[in-house]
Design a protein around this motif. Structure first.
Motif, PDB file in Angstrom:
ATOM      1  N   GLY A 339      -3.701   1.864  -7.289  1.00  0.00           N
ATOM      2  CA  GLY A 339      -3.759   1.812  -5.836  1.00  0.00           C
ATOM      3  C   GLY A 339      -2.379   1.980  -5.231  1.00  0.00           C
ATOM      4  O   GLY A 339      -2.240   2.431  -4.085  1.00  0.00           O
ATOM      5  N   ALA A 340      -1.342   1.643  -5.998  1.00  0.00           N
ATOM      6  CA  ALA A 340       0.020   1.770  -5.486  1.00  0.00           C
ATOM      7  C   ALA A 340       0.369   3.216  -5.147  1.00  0.00           C
ATOM      8  O   ALA A 340       1.113   3.472  -4.188  1.00  0.00           O
ATOM      9  CB  ALA A 340       1.006   1.226  -6.522  1.00  0.00           C
ATOM     10  N   ALA A 341      -0.160   4.158  -5.904  1.00  0.00           N
ATOM     11  CA  ALA A 341       0.091   5.573  -5.596  1.00  0.00           C
ATOM     12  C   ALA A 341      -0.525   5.958  -4.265  1.00  0.00           C
ATOM     13  O   ALA A 341       0.022   6.770  -3.510  1.00  0.00           O
ATOM     14  CB  ALA A 341      -0.450   6.459  -6.713  1.00  0.00           C
ATOM     15  N   ARG A 342      -1.684   5.389  -3.952  1.00  0.00           N
ATOM     16  CA  ARG A 342      -2.331   5.679  -2.673  1.00  0.00           C
ATOM     17  C   ARG A 342      -1.565   5.043  -1.522  1.00  0.00           C
ATOM     18  O   ARG A 342      -1.460   5.618  -0.436  1.00  0.00           O
ATOM     19  CB  ARG A 342      -3.768   5.161  -2.674  1.00  0.00           C
ATOM     20  CG  ARG A 342      -4.605   5.586  -3.863  1.00  0.00           C
ATOM     21  CD  ARG A 342      -4.985   7.051  -3.838  1.00  0.00           C
ATOM     22  NE  ARG A 342      -3.916   7.983  -4.110  1.00  0.00           N
ATOM     23  CZ  ARG A 342      -3.401   8.205  -5.332  1.00  0.00           C
ATOM     24  NH1 ARG A 342      -3.850   7.560  -6.386  1.00  0.00           N
ATOM     25  NH2 ARG A 342      -2.436   9.094  -5.486  1.00  0.00           N
ATOM     26  N   ILE A 343      -1.042   3.850  -1.739  1.00  0.00           N
ATOM     27  CA  ILE A 343      -0.241   3.206  -0.705  1.00  0.00           C
ATOM     28  C   ILE A 343       1.016   4.031  -0.432  1.00  0.00           C
ATOM     29  O   ILE A 343       1.435   4.203   0.715  1.00  0.00           O
ATOM     30  CB  ILE A 343       0.114   1.779  -1.129  1.00  0.00           C
ATOM     31  CG1 ILE A 343      -1.155   0.909  -1.151  1.00  0.00           C
ATOM     32  CG2 ILE A 343       1.150   1.161  -0.196  1.00  0.00           C
ATOM     33  CD1 ILE A 343      -0.968  -0.445  -1.791  1.00  0.00           C
ATOM     34  N   ALA A 344       1.617   4.569  -1.476  1.00  0.00           N
ATOM     35  CA  ALA A 344       2.851   5.345  -1.326  1.00  0.00           C
ATOM     36  C   ALA A 344       2.599   6.702  -0.686  1.00  0.00           C
ATOM     37  O   ALA A 344       3.357   7.136   0.194  1.00  0.00           O
ATOM     38  CB  ALA A 344       3.516   5.522  -2.690  1.00  0.00           C
ATOM     39  N   LEU A 345       1.539   7.396  -1.110  1.00  0.00           N
ATOM     40  CA  LEU A 345       1.357   8.799  -0.738  1.00  0.00           C
ATOM     41  C   LEU A 345       0.055   9.084  -0.005  1.00  0.00           C
ATOM     42  O   LEU A 345      -0.169  10.226   0.400  1.00  0.00           O
ATOM     43  CB  LEU A 345       1.435   9.681  -1.996  1.00  0.00           C
ATOM     44  CG  LEU A 345       2.754   9.640  -2.766  1.00  0.00           C
ATOM     45  CD1 LEU A 345       2.648  10.485  -4.034  1.00  0.00           C
ATOM     46  CD2 LEU A 345       3.913  10.126  -1.900  1.00  0.00           C
ATOM     47  N   GLY A 346      -0.801   8.092   0.151  1.00  0.00           N
ATOM     48  CA  GLY A 346      -2.069   8.338   0.818  1.00  0.00           C
ATOM     49  C   GLY A 346      -3.062   9.021  -0.108  1.00  0.00           C
ATOM     50  O   GLY A 346      -2.776   9.289  -1.282  1.00  0.00           O
ATOM     51  N   PRO A 347      -4.252   9.337   0.418  1.00  0.00           N
ATOM     52  CA  PRO A 347      -5.328   9.833  -0.440  1.00  0.00           C
ATOM     53  C   PRO A 347      -5.202  11.298  -0.843  1.00  0.00           C
ATOM     54  O   PRO A 347      -5.812  11.709  -1.827  1.00  0.00           O
ATOM     55  CB  PRO A 347      -6.581   9.623   0.413  1.00  0.00           C
ATOM     56  CG  PRO A 347      -6.073   9.724   1.824  1.00  0.00           C
ATOM     57  CD  PRO A 347      -4.706   9.103   1.808  1.00  0.00           C
ATOM     58  N   ASP A 348      -4.437  12.096  -0.109  1.00  0.00           N
ATOM     59  CA  ASP A 348      -4.441  13.545  -0.325  1.00  0.00           C
ATOM     60  C   ASP A 348      -3.381  14.041  -1.294  1.00  0.00           C
ATOM     61  O   ASP A 348      -3.482  15.175  -1.780  1.00  0.00           O
ATOM     62  CB  ASP A 348      -4.252  14.290   1.007  1.00  0.00           C
ATOM     63  CG  ASP A 348      -5.379  14.046   1.981  1.00  0.00           C
ATOM     64  OD1 ASP A 348      -6.432  13.539   1.555  1.00  0.00           O
ATOM     65  OD2 ASP A 348      -5.216  14.364   3.174  1.00  0.00           O
ATOM     66  N   LEU A 349      -2.349  13.241  -1.548  1.00  0.00           N
ATOM     67  CA  LEU A 349      -1.237  13.678  -2.380  1.00  0.00           C
ATOM     68  C   LEU A 349      -1.242  12.917  -3.705  1.00  0.00           C
ATOM     69  O   LEU A 349      -0.865  11.749  -3.753  1.00  0.00           O
ATOM     70  CB  LEU A 349       0.100  13.443  -1.676  1.00  0.00           C
ATOM     71  CG  LEU A 349       0.598  14.500  -0.714  1.00  0.00           C
ATOM     72  CD1 LEU A 349       1.915  14.045  -0.092  1.00  0.00           C
ATOM     73  CD2 LEU A 349       0.787  15.845  -1.392  1.00  0.00           C
TER      74      LEU A 349
END
Length: 459
Positions: A339-349
């Motif tokens: 989930g940390a990747a989504r917090i950092a970059l959002g859902p599209d990246l």
């Protein structure tokens, strides 16, 4: 070549309506060339060729006679993806003489925008079809690969457990003449895949490692690895309800890996591929692995389980170690990891990590070229301190700091030094409906990976 239902071959078409494609830069010149009644209609509706706009133009009989699409980036497939649902039912043929790259983007975007997941409901015929004078076979395969990811991720867990994922991969292998084997249940221990077994042993659905091999030994060899957690309760460190709701998508990495391997084989790229999918269900039961346990791994590195909800990296460690034993030229792995990747970059990246600058840059460049972007994140090795264990060689978690970075660092521990490796932490999901990006399962970074592999195979 069989065309998807959203397309129609020109030879089979009857009456079609012209579809004009314009952008804001070219709109004034196009508008000037139209009959006065069409200009009046355009002006009455305030049409200005804004991206993702459309307008049906009246025919002589009062019905739809033509349509105009407003687009932005002409090479972005999603620039055209609003068309299938915005236009009136019928068959539409591109007007004028669009450039070949525009036609390919239109073809793919139309297919992406037409996608529906209808396995559990009555399917509806496509409202609007795109008439193609000559379909691009590669684009048809790219659309099929994207649909493969979406379908696998969208399928509820009762119909997409480890055994069903094995069936899918096995069918693909047979269709392309690939070798295929599944290492299942207790055999995982006999074959030295203890970490995969530990994560999946609590489920009534046996854990397994899916192995597909294809290609000529003389060709460059790529290992493709995908996280196949078919459902993730979080294990004994149980997820809350909102965090568990969409965990059928936790095999999204496996869906990407399988679709990429299928695409490489369908296009007959001069590559040799080894596909590895550790497929498990992270369940709760008497045999569930527990916080504080120390488990073995294929490389002999001992791992203390800090959190049973950090299970994806645990199964990937064994798979990456096995991939390295095949001595590939490089390894790609896909995982819905943090989930940390989504917090950092959002859902599209998707977040890209790599131990090799050239490999990372090739994937990034391919993503920009085909409008399937990703973003590189650092393998900041001082953060290995967050994975320190007092009783084992490594902990599988341990801090809320830099969660996607520490997850990638954990994986890197199982890749031999000097072996190029890239890891994609992808969401594999759309939270909302957008043109070409329907809510539900999504392929992110897949077309970029294929473009990179195609370029490398060409060299």
């Amino acid at each position: 070549m069989k065309l998807p239902a959203c397309y129609l071959a020109a030879a089979d078409a009857g009456q079609t309506r012209p579809l004009h494609i314009v952008d804001r830069d070219g709109y004034a010149a196009w508008r000037t060339a139209q009959p006065a009644r069409v200009v009046a209609w355009l002006d009455a509706h305030g049409f200005d060729a804004a991206p993702a706009s459309s307008l049906v133009l009246p025919g002589d009989d009062g019905g739809p006679g033509a349509a105009v699409l407003g687009v932005g980036d002409r090479l972005d497939p999603c620039a055209y993806a609003h068309a299938p649902r915005a236009l009136a039912a019928g068959d539409w043929s591109p007007a004028g003489d669009p450039a070949a790259d525009t036609l390919r983007a239109l073809q793919l975007g139309w297919g992406l925008g037409s996608y529906t997941f209808d396995r559990y409901r009555t399917p509806k015929p496509p409202r609007a079809r795109l008439v193609l004078s000559e379909a691009d076979p590669e684009t048809v395969d790219l659309l099929a690969a994207t649909a493969r990811v979406r379908d696998l991720v969208n399928t509820p867990t009762q119909d997409m457990g480890p055994e069903q994922l094995e069936d899918v991969a096995g069918d693909i292998a047979r269709a392309h003449g690939a070798e295929f084997v599944a290492i299942t249940g207790g055999v995982l221990l006999e074959r030295n895949f203890p970490a995969i077994h530990a994560v999946g042993r609590a489920s009534h659905r046996a854990p397994r490692l899916l192995v597909l091999r294809w290609g000529d030994a003389a060709h460059p060899h790529v290992a493709i690895v995908g996280k196949g957690v078919c459902f993730d309760t979080g294990g004994l460190d149980l997820k809350p309800a909102d965090g568990m709701r969409n965990m059928k998508k936790d095999m999204g990495g496996a869906a990407h890996a399988i679709a990429l391997a299928e695409l490489v084989m369908a296009r007959k790229l001069p590559l040799r591929i080894t596909l590895l999918v550790p497929a498990v269900e992270n369940a709760i039961g008497p045999e569930a692995f527990r916080p504080g346990e120390v488990i073995s791994t294929r490389t002999g590195v001992s791992v203390e389980i800090d959190n049973t909800d950090a299970e994806g990296r645990v199964i990937l460690g064994d798979a990456l170690a096995y991939a390295a034993e095949h001595t590939p030229d490089f390894i790609l792995d896909f995982a819905t990891l943090t989930g940390a990747a989504r917090i950092a970059l959002g859902p599209d990246l998707p977040a890209l990590f790599s131990n090799d600058d050239a490999l990372a840059q090739a994937w990034l460049d391919a993503g920009m070229e085909v409008r399937d972007p990703l973003w590189r994140m650092p393998l900041w090795r001082p953060y290995l301190r967050y994975l320190t264990s007092k009783v084992a060689d490594l902990a599988n978690a341990g801090s809320k700091m830099a969660g996607s970075v520490t997850a990638a660092l954990y994986l890197e521990r199982f890749v031999p030094e000097g072996l190029p490796w890239a890891h994609l932490d992808t969401y594999a999901w759309n939270d909302t409906d957008r043109p070409g990006r329907p809510a539900g399962g999504e392929a992110l970074g897949l077309r970029a990976a294929y473009a990179m592999l195609k370029a490398r195979a060409g060299r």
